[in-house]
Design a protein around this motif. Structure first.
Motif, PDB file in Angstrom:
ATOM      1  N   PRO A 268      84.941  32.077  12.518  1.00 38.29           N
ATOM      2  CA  PRO A 268      84.227  33.086  11.733  1.00 38.29           C
ATOM      3  C   PRO A 268      84.292  32.772  10.246  1.00 38.29           C
ATOM      4  CG  PRO A 268      85.664  34.110  13.373  1.00 38.29           C
ATOM      5  CD  PRO A 268      86.006  32.651  13.356  1.00 38.29           C
ATOM      6  N   LEU A 269      83.183  32.983   9.555  1.00 36.05           N
ATOM      7  CA  LEU A 269      83.164  32.770   8.116  1.00 36.05           C
ATOM      8  C   LEU A 269      83.829  33.942   7.417  1.00 36.05           C
ATOM      9  CD1 LEU A 269      79.550  31.415   7.490  1.00 36.05           C
ATOM     10  CD2 LEU A 269      81.687  30.171   7.198  1.00 36.05           C
ATOM     11  N   PRO A 270      84.822  33.675   6.567  1.00 35.93           N
ATOM     12  CA  PRO A 270      85.434  34.766   5.795  1.00 35.93           C
ATOM     13  C   PRO A 270      84.463  35.229   4.711  1.00 35.93           C
ATOM     14  CG  PRO A 270      86.350  32.653   5.123  1.00 35.93           C
ATOM     15  CD  PRO A 270      85.430  32.374   6.276  1.00 35.93           C
ATOM     16  N   LEU A 271      84.047  36.467   4.776  1.00 38.78           N
ATOM     17  CA  LEU A 271      83.015  36.943   3.860  1.00 38.78           C
ATOM     18  C   LEU A 271      83.467  36.916   2.411  1.00 38.78           C
ATOM     19  CD1 LEU A 271      81.502  39.919   5.886  1.00 38.78           C
ATOM     20  CD2 LEU A 271      80.800  37.528   5.810  1.00 38.78           C
ATOM     21  N   HIS A 272      84.752  37.023   2.184  1.00 32.18           N
ATOM     22  CA  HIS A 272      85.284  36.966   0.818  1.00 32.18           C
ATOM     23  C   HIS A 272      86.499  36.041   0.809  1.00 32.18           C
ATOM     24  CE1 HIS A 272      83.063  40.828   0.892  1.00 32.18           C
ATOM     25  NE2 HIS A 272      82.677  40.425  -0.294  1.00 32.18           N
ATOM     26  N   GLY A 273      86.274  34.825   1.330  1.00 32.02           N
ATOM     27  CA  GLY A 273      87.374  33.883   1.476  1.00 32.02           C
ATOM     28  C   GLY A 273      87.823  33.266   0.171  1.00 32.02           C
ATOM     29  N   GLU A 274      89.036  32.780   0.196  1.00 33.85           N
ATOM     30  CA  GLU A 274      89.594  32.099  -0.979  1.00 33.85           C
ATOM     31  C   GLU A 274      89.030  30.685  -1.077  1.00 33.85           C
ATOM     32  OE1 GLU A 274      93.970  34.263  -1.230  1.00 33.85           O
ATOM     33  OE2 GLU A 274      93.782  32.241  -0.422  1.00 33.85           O
TER      34      GLU A 274
ATOM     35  N   LYS B 213      81.874  35.744  -2.925  1.00 34.19           N
ATOM     36  CA  LYS B 213      81.073  36.238  -1.807  1.00 34.19           C
ATOM     37  C   LYS B 213      80.543  35.041  -1.022  1.00 34.19           C
ATOM     38  CE  LYS B 213      77.051  39.143  -0.740  1.00 34.19           C
ATOM     39  NZ  LYS B 213      75.958  39.963  -1.337  1.00 34.19           N
ATOM     40  N   VAL B 214      81.002  34.849   0.206  1.00 40.18           N
ATOM     41  CA  VAL B 214      80.570  33.733   1.046  1.00 40.18           C
ATOM     42  C   VAL B 214      79.226  34.064   1.675  1.00 40.18           C
ATOM     43  CG1 VAL B 214      81.102  32.374   3.107  1.00 40.18           C
ATOM     44  CG2 VAL B 214      82.925  32.978   1.494  1.00 40.18           C
ATOM     45  N   LEU B 215      78.295  33.107   1.596  1.00 38.61           N
ATOM     46  CA  LEU B 215      76.933  33.318   2.086  1.00 38.61           C
ATOM     47  C   LEU B 215      76.598  32.490   3.318  1.00 38.61           C
ATOM     48  CD1 LEU B 215      75.143  33.230  -1.379  1.00 38.61           C
ATOM     49  CD2 LEU B 215      75.742  35.254  -0.050  1.00 38.61           C
ATOM     50  N   GLY B 216      77.331  31.388   3.535  1.00 38.81           N
ATOM     51  CA  GLY B 216      77.006  30.569   4.698  1.00 38.81           C
ATOM     52  C   GLY B 216      77.728  29.239   4.655  1.00 38.81           C
ATOM     53  N   GLU B 217      77.261  28.325   5.503  1.00 37.37           N
ATOM     54  CA  GLU B 217      77.878  27.003   5.641  1.00 37.37           C
ATOM     55  C   GLU B 217      76.785  25.981   5.885  1.00 37.37           C
ATOM     56  OE1 GLU B 217      81.968  26.034   7.730  1.00 37.37           O
ATOM     57  OE2 GLU B 217      80.352  26.011   9.211  1.00 37.37           O
ATOM     58  N   MET B 218      77.010  24.755   5.428  1.00 32.20           N
ATOM     59  CA  MET B 218      76.023  23.700   5.651  1.00 32.20           C
ATOM     60  C   MET B 218      76.732  22.373   5.872  1.00 32.20           C
ATOM     61  SD  MET B 218      74.492  23.384   1.799  1.00 32.20           S
ATOM     62  CE  MET B 218      75.484  22.810   0.433  1.00 32.20           C
TER      63      MET B 218
END
Length: 309
Positions: free
Chosen positions: A165-171, A273-278
């Protein structure tokens, strides 16, 4: 005429086999086995090149050019080089179209290079002394006379990794960071499946298959409110907590003990604020071509990326 049971079973088997067999065009749009990208993303992604040397091999025409001047998959085209230039039957070429030079949109002093469209692929089927004939095997868009050709180099599609899971407010990972400077088709709002280009590449150690987190740096002058209106009702009072109607005074039942301006001024940096991954598809010296594999929010040109291998 009656059919035997064996004949009926044989016809049904052939019918099912026909339905399950994809056409060449369908296979071109499907994903590679055990891959996170489609074939069309590998062939048609494009890139930003710092090179100033361009191929001297290009499309000079095609069959039925008296009816059309653009070509697509299945068409036969002609090249301006042949046997004398070392062209051989069976060779595969990428069709490229340098669109134009571009500067970094957020750092005007930095030149990114030339944005190049990957228009398609051709395979040589006949060679003459000074010209060659080829068939268009892949067309990302319509191929035009004058489009350049370079020998195709096989590129392996990156393999997927175990999803988390992507942490929405990850470090922050503390790894290499960069910025999205362009998206394919000129898009400004981007999401899963879109191809984008970032401003870090081979010189920074970027490799095909690297994963990057897309994030938005939350700052007081953008998403957060840095200044509040002077609302006298919304203030904390340590005394004279009384009726405004009967006794006068200013107070609010919702006022916090610490003033909001003091909170904003004294707080540490809040999470991004994490928005996604590529994932990286292709790497040039100062840039890389990526495809967004998943997103949890709409991203924009200019958003930041950070490697998270």
């Amino acid at each position: 005429m009656k059919l035997s049971a064996c004949s009926i079973i044989l016809l049904l088997a052939l019918f099912c086999l026909t339905l399950s067999h994809p056409t060449n065009a369908q296979r071109g749009g499907q994903a590679y086995p055990d891959s996170v990208v489609k074939r069309s993303d590998m062939y048609c992604a494009g890139y930003i090149s710092e090179s100033t040397l361009w191929p001297d091999v290009y499309i000079i025409g095609g069959e039925k050019e008296n009816f059309k001047n653009s070509f697509s998959q299945g068409d036969v085209v002609f090249m301006n080089k042949g046997r004398n230039a070392g062209v051989r039957a069976g060779q595969t070429y990428s069709v490229i179209r340098p669109v134009g030079k571009m500067k970094h949109p957020f750092n005007k002093k930095r030149k990114m290079g030339t944005y190049v469209h990957e228009v398609g692929m051709i395979r040589v089927i006949q060679v003459n002394d000074k010209t060659s004939t080829a068939e268009v095997t892949v067309s990302c868009e319509m191929i035009e006379m004058g489009d350049m050709l370079k020998i195709y180099e096989e590129q392996l599609a990156p393999e997927p990794r175990a999803g988390e899971p992507l942490p929405l407010h990850g470090e922050s990972s503390g790894d290499l960071s960069g910025q999205i400077v362009l998206a394919r088709h000129g898009r400004e709002y981007i999401a899963t499946g879109d191809v984008v280009y970032i401003d870090v590449g081979e010189t920074k150690g970027v490799k095909t298959g690297d994963y990057f987190t897309i994030y938005h740096a939350i700052t007081d002058d953008w998403e957060n409110v840095g200044k509040y209106p002077q609302d006298k009702i919304d203030q904390w009072r340590s005394r004279d907590y009384q009726s405004d109607h009967w006794r006068g005074g200013t107070f609010s039942n919702q006022a916090p003990r610490v003033k909001r301006n003091d909170v904003v001024r004294e707080r540490p940096e809040i999470p991004r604020k994490v928005l996604g991954e590529m994932i990286v598809l292709k790497v040039e010296k100062g840039s890389a071509t990526c495809v967004i594999t998943r997103s949890v929010g709409e991203a924009n040109i200019g958003d930041w990326v950070e490697r998270n291998n």
